[in-house]
Structure formats: C-alpha cells, structure tokens
Write a protein that holds these residues in place. Structure first.
Motif, PDB file in Angstrom:
ATOM      1  N   TYR A 175       7.386  -0.772   4.404  1.00  0.00           N
ATOM      2  CA  TYR A 175       6.710  -2.160   4.970  1.00  0.00           C
ATOM      3  C   TYR A 175       5.320  -1.806   5.373  1.00  0.00           C
ATOM      4  CZ  TYR A 175       6.492  -6.278   7.737  1.00  0.00           C
ATOM      5  OH  TYR A 175       6.291  -7.553   8.138  1.00  0.00           O
ATOM      6  N   PRO A 176       4.040  -2.286   4.974  1.00  0.00           N
ATOM      7  CA  PRO A 176       2.854  -1.817   5.117  1.00  0.00           C
ATOM      8  C   PRO A 176       2.354  -2.388   6.536  1.00  0.00           C
ATOM      9  CG  PRO A 176       2.915  -3.666   3.742  1.00  0.00           C
ATOM     10  CD  PRO A 176       4.308  -3.380   3.869  1.00  0.00           C
ATOM     11  N   GLU A 177       1.505  -1.465   7.245  1.00  0.00           N
ATOM     12  CA  GLU A 177       0.797  -1.984   8.591  1.00  0.00           C
ATOM     13  C   GLU A 177      -0.582  -1.735   7.955  1.00  0.00           C
ATOM     14  OE1 GLU A 177       1.859  -3.384  11.146  1.00  0.00           O
ATOM     15  OE2 GLU A 177       3.950  -3.019  10.380  1.00  0.00           O
ATOM     16  N   PHE A 178      -1.264  -2.809   7.684  1.00  0.00           N
ATOM     17  CA  PHE A 178      -2.633  -2.919   7.224  1.00  0.00           C
ATOM     18  C   PHE A 178      -3.547  -2.562   8.487  1.00  0.00           C
ATOM     19  CE2 PHE A 178      -0.653  -5.970   4.485  1.00  0.00           C
ATOM     20  CZ  PHE A 178      -0.906  -5.237   3.358  1.00  0.00           C
ATOM     21  N   ASN A 192       1.280  -4.481  -2.305  1.00  0.00           N
ATOM     22  CA  ASN A 192       0.799  -5.124  -1.075  1.00  0.00           C
ATOM     23  C   ASN A 192      -0.605  -5.734  -0.892  1.00  0.00           C
ATOM     24  OD1 ASN A 192       2.286  -1.808   0.068  1.00  0.00           O
ATOM     25  ND2 ASN A 192       3.047  -3.657   0.223  1.00  0.00           N
ATOM     26  N   TYR A 220       2.859   2.920   6.716  1.00  0.00           N
ATOM     27  CA  TYR A 220       4.074   2.227   6.400  1.00  0.00           C
ATOM     28  C   TYR A 220       5.411   2.871   7.103  1.00  0.00           C
ATOM     29  CZ  TYR A 220       1.554   1.999   1.598  1.00  0.00           C
ATOM     30  OH  TYR A 220       0.716   1.560   0.808  1.00  0.00           O
ATOM     31  N   ILE A 265      -3.745   2.668   5.716  1.00  0.00           N
ATOM     32  CA  ILE A 265      -2.709   1.902   5.745  1.00  0.00           C
ATOM     33  C   ILE A 265      -1.263   2.813   6.199  1.00  0.00           C
ATOM     34  CG2 ILE A 265      -2.042   2.139   3.479  1.00  0.00           C
ATOM     35  CD1 ILE A 265      -0.998  -0.561   3.384  1.00  0.00           C
ATOM     36  N   LEU A 289      -3.172 -10.235   1.572  1.00  0.00           N
ATOM     37  CA  LEU A 289      -2.354  -8.980   1.911  1.00  0.00           C
ATOM     38  C   LEU A 289      -0.787  -9.371   1.834  1.00  0.00           C
ATOM     39  CD1 LEU A 289      -4.590  -7.844   4.791  1.00  0.00           C
ATOM     40  CD2 LEU A 289      -4.698  -7.054   2.550  1.00  0.00           C
ATOM     41  N   ASN A 290      -0.258  -8.774   1.605  1.00  0.00           N
ATOM     42  CA  ASN A 290       1.209  -8.839   1.156  1.00  0.00           C
ATOM     43  C   ASN A 290       2.259  -7.694   1.853  1.00  0.00           C
ATOM     44  OD1 ASN A 290       3.825  -9.996   0.141  1.00  0.00           O
ATOM     45  ND2 ASN A 290       3.805  -8.537  -1.682  1.00  0.00           N
ATOM     46  N   LYS A 291       2.858  -8.629   2.877  1.00  0.00           N
ATOM     47  CA  LYS A 291       3.746  -7.602   3.615  1.00  0.00           C
ATOM     48  C   LYS A 291       5.429  -7.718   3.104  1.00  0.00           C
ATOM     49  CE  LYS A 291       1.675  -6.538   8.031  1.00  0.00           C
ATOM     50  NZ  LYS A 291       1.985  -6.801   9.535  1.00  0.00           N
ATOM     51  N   ASP A 292       5.782  -8.910   2.857  1.00  0.00           N
ATOM     52  CA  ASP A 292       7.054  -9.310   2.912  1.00  0.00           C
ATOM     53  C   ASP A 292       7.691  -9.523   1.532  1.00  0.00           C
ATOM     54  OD1 ASP A 292       7.464  -9.337   5.736  1.00  0.00           O
ATOM     55  OD2 ASP A 292       6.407 -11.172   5.892  1.00  0.00           O
TER      56      ASP A 292
END
Length: 145
Positions: A47-50, A133, A33, A31, A124-127
């Motif tokens: 802020y994650p980028e999976f 996450n 960020y 991941i 998956l939780n981004k926001d």
C-alpha cells in the motif's frame, strides 16, 4: 515599447505556468509502502504512501522518459518503465515505483523497449490493485531514440 515588453513578459509567464512538470524516476522513488490485506484477493499488497511532493502534482500535467512496454497480448496495457522489459520490475529489478501505467488518447506506434518521453496527467492510485500506483492519463509521447 513598454507595452510590448509587458505583453511579452505576460506571455512568457503564462506559457511557463501552463507547461508540464518534468518528473524523474528519483522523484517517483520517494514513496513508502506498508502491507495491506485486500479481502477481495485474500492477499496482502504493498500500500503506497506518496511523498507530499508527488501528492502536489496529482492532476497536473507531467513528463517522464523511460522504456515503453506493451505487455498485454490484446494491446491494452501500456507501461513506461525505468528499465527495459528484460530487467523491469516484473522480473525483479526495482519495485512498483519503477513503472507507470499509461492511458493514451490514441494508441501510439511505439515498440517495446523504445525510449520515449511521455506527457500526461498524473493520477495517484492507492487502492485499486488492478492498476499501477502511478498512472498517466490522456498521454501523448514521442520517440527519443
């Protein structure tokens, strides 16, 4: 005999297709960020980028083992951690990818730092900065040791 063999093969394939995927902490570590400003909190958050590999598992049943943490005083926040409580990411060991929020069907009878295997549906939780996450919903689990 041929029909029985075909039937047995069909059952095996069906059971395999419906089973969960075993995740590892290394999978969750894939991941990236970036910092993102959240006006409601007047602060920056990671802020994650999976990875595509994890995105492909969203909504699917997965299993992951780790340390069970019951960290909320009112008993409504449950976490699966790569590390025990004394060295979890809240204490500076690792990042958000080393902990998964657990949402159980029924509250388990585990104790903090029990080593458990948890199965649930991956979300998956981004926001939503008030949740982790990685979230497992409709969880069930059992004690490993």
């Amino acid at each position: 005999m041929k029909n029985k063999l075909l039937y047995a093969l069909f059952l095996f394939v069906s059971m395999t297709a419906a089973s969960q995927t075993d995740l590892t902490w290394d999978d969750l570590a894939k991941i990236d960020y970036t910092e993102k400003y959240f006006p409601a909190y007047e602060s920056n958050f990671l802020y994650p980028e999976f990875s595509q590999e994890i995105i492909n598992l969203q909504g699917k049943q997965v299993s992951l083992s780790g340390y069970y943490l019951d960290v909320a005083p009112n008993g409504d926040l449950f976490i699966l951690s790569k590390n025990p409580l004394a060295s979890c990411f809240f204490c500076g060991n690792g990042g958000p990818e080393t902990a998964v929020e657990l949402q159980f069907k029924t509250k388990p009878d585990f104790k903090t730092d029990d080593v458990v295997l948890i199965t649930g549906t991956l979300k998956l939780n981004k926001d939503d900065v008030e949740h982790f996450n990685y979230i497992l919903t409709d969880c069930s689990g059992f004690l490993l040791k």
